[in-house]
Design an enzyme around this catalytic site. Structure first.
Site, PDB file in Angstrom:
ATOM      1  N   CYS A 140      -5.835  83.199  20.361  1.00 11.36           N
ATOM      2  CA  CYS A 140      -4.861  83.509  21.401  1.00 11.36           C
ATOM      3  C   CYS A 140      -3.585  84.102  20.812  1.00 11.36           C
ATOM      4  O   CYS A 140      -2.915  83.478  19.978  1.00 11.36           O
ATOM      5  CB  CYS A 140      -4.541  82.217  22.159  1.00 11.36           C
ATOM      6  SG  CYS A 140      -3.221  82.365  23.362  1.00 11.36           S
ATOM      7  N   CYS A 193      -3.715  90.853  23.565  1.00 17.63           N
ATOM      8  CA  CYS A 193      -4.176  89.628  24.218  1.00 17.63           C
ATOM      9  C   CYS A 193      -5.689  89.693  24.164  1.00 17.63           C
ATOM     10  O   CYS A 193      -6.270  90.763  24.406  1.00 17.63           O
ATOM     11  CB  CYS A 193      -3.684  89.553  25.666  1.00 17.63           C
ATOM     12  SG  CYS A 193      -4.423  88.207  26.634  1.00 17.63           S
TER      13      CYS A 193
END
Length: 267
Positions: free
Chosen positions: A77, A187
């Site tokens: 992440c 992302c």
């Protein structure tokens, strides 16, 4: 301090299916490794969470990986890598790989002057990509842009929805006003949108950090004699909510043979 074993598993975690983009790349170049993936679907998206919330979620997940005996954990992440890595990196015996810091040096070596970054609100506000790239190359101008709808589009499998495509195009056109030479999909959910983005701009303009990140992980494990050379390996998948939905959404990038196990942490 625990002695790390080369045949121990590698943990991966993200807020949802996005981290599978990283797992997919790592598995291709390290097929003999065992993998444990945790998707914190109960709290997706991470990009609008506070630092305190991210610390709470991540500590629970990392404790789980510690109990599983992982030799390394991949912070797939971008948001957690950007916001909390410096706060947690000293507390664990296993190798800890944050995506932003790991690829920053590689991005700094690109022969460009203008770099765009699409990312979550938390990642953009942290300035992590700019900080890491400029640490090695101050001549690259970094343009960060928050894309508030993109994670929702991926998690809900709306990539064929015309309204969603229009949102993605509008966000891209805004970024293109900065005249970037390359754009980082900052992302793990965003590489799922590459086919849409490449309709409106050259495909080779976009960078999926998972590609250099996977190579970085392999190189580091090799240097530390932690590559699994045995023929025994396994995969385990866990989520904090909606296992069936996770499996369905994962089809875009990873073939899960069964629903992940439900595992929710309570504090």
């Amino acid at each position: 301090m625990n002695i790390l074993k080369s045949d121990a598993p590698i943990g991966f975690f993200d807020s949802g299916v996005g981290g599978l983009t990283v797992l997919n790349k790592v598995k291709k170049i390290m097929p003999n490794e065992s993998f444990i993936f945790y998707g914190d679907t109960l709290h997706v998206p991470y990009g609008d969470k506070t630092k305190e919330q991210l610390l709470e979620y991540s500590k629970n997940i990392l404790k789980f990986f510690e109990q599983k005996g992982c030799k390394a954990v991949v912070m797939a992440c971008n948001t957690t890598s950007s916001v909390i890595y410096d706060d947690i990196k000293i507390y664990y015996d296993f190798k800890l790989y944050p995506v932003v810091q790991s690829v920053g040096k590689i991005l700094s070596q690109l022969p460009i002057k203008r770099l765009g970054v699409f990312a979550t609100k938390a990642t953009i506000n942290s300035g992590a990509y700019e900080k890491e790239v400029n640490k090695y190359n101050k001549d690259i101008k970094v343009f960060g842009q928050y894309c508030p709808s993109w994670v929702r589009i991926v998690e809900n499998d709306l990539t064929k929805d015309l309204g969603s495509i229009a949102i993605i195009e509008k966000d891209l056109q805004k970024m293109l006003t900065n005249n970037p030479e390359k754009i980082v999909l900052g992302c793990t959910h965003y590489p799922y949108l590459l086919n849409i983005l490449s309709v409106f701009a050259p495909k080779d303009m976009f960078i999926d950090p998972a590609v250099p990140f996977a190579q970085y992980i392999k190189d580091d494990l090799t240097q530390n004699n932690l590559i699994n050379n045995s023929s025994c390996h396994f995969e385990e998948f866990y989520v904090s909510s909606a296992p069936e939905k996770f499996k369905q959404a994962a089809k875009m990038f990873y073939n899960l043979k069964q629903n992940p196990k439900l595992l929710t942490f309570y504090t």
